[in-house]
Design a protein around this motif. Structure first.
Motif, PDB file in Angstrom:
ATOM      1  N   TRP A 185       0.833  -1.206   0.000  1.00 11.80           N
ATOM      2  CA  TRP A 185       0.000   0.000   0.000  1.00 11.80           C
ATOM      3  C   TRP A 185       0.869   1.257   0.000  1.00 11.80           C
ATOM      4  O   TRP A 185       0.594   2.220  -0.718  1.00 11.80           O
ATOM      5  CB  TRP A 185      -0.927  -0.024   1.206  1.00 11.80           C
TER       6      TRP A 185
ATOM      7  N   TYR B 280       2.396   1.702  -3.426  1.00  7.99           N
ATOM      8  CA  TYR B 280       1.350   2.177  -4.340  1.00  7.99           C
ATOM      9  C   TYR B 280       1.118   3.681  -4.164  1.00  7.99           C
ATOM     10  O   TYR B 280       1.032   4.424  -5.150  1.00  7.99           O
ATOM     11  CB  TYR B 280       0.056   1.401  -4.094  1.00  7.99           C
ATOM     12  N   ARG B 281       1.012   4.121  -2.913  1.00 12.55           N
ATOM     13  CA  ARG B 281       0.792   5.557  -2.671  1.00 12.55           C
ATOM     14  C   ARG B 281       1.979   6.379  -3.141  1.00 12.55           C
ATOM     15  O   ARG B 281       1.811   7.502  -3.620  1.00 12.55           O
ATOM     16  CB  ARG B 281       0.555   5.825  -1.184  1.00 12.55           C
TER      17      ARG B 281
END
Length: 48
Positions: free
Chosen positions: A34, A37-38
């Motif tokens: 995550w 991805y950010r």
């Protein structure tokens, strides 16, 4: 009677240990993915 209690207690402790291990097994990689991805999508820092 004490033997039955011991077996139940050991089984319960094994279950609790197994659940926490599964949480770590899936949770930590999910958080890392995550954050990456950010970083790619929005440019956020990996440390936030």
């Amino acid at each position: 009677m004490s033997n039955v209690f011991t077996i139940i207690l050991v089984g319960l402790m094994g279950l609790v240990g197994g659940l926490s291990s599964l949480y770590l097994l899936f949770g930590i990689p999910a958080i890392i993915i995550w954050k990456i991805y950010r970083k790619i999508r929005y440019g956020y820092s990996l440390y936030d």
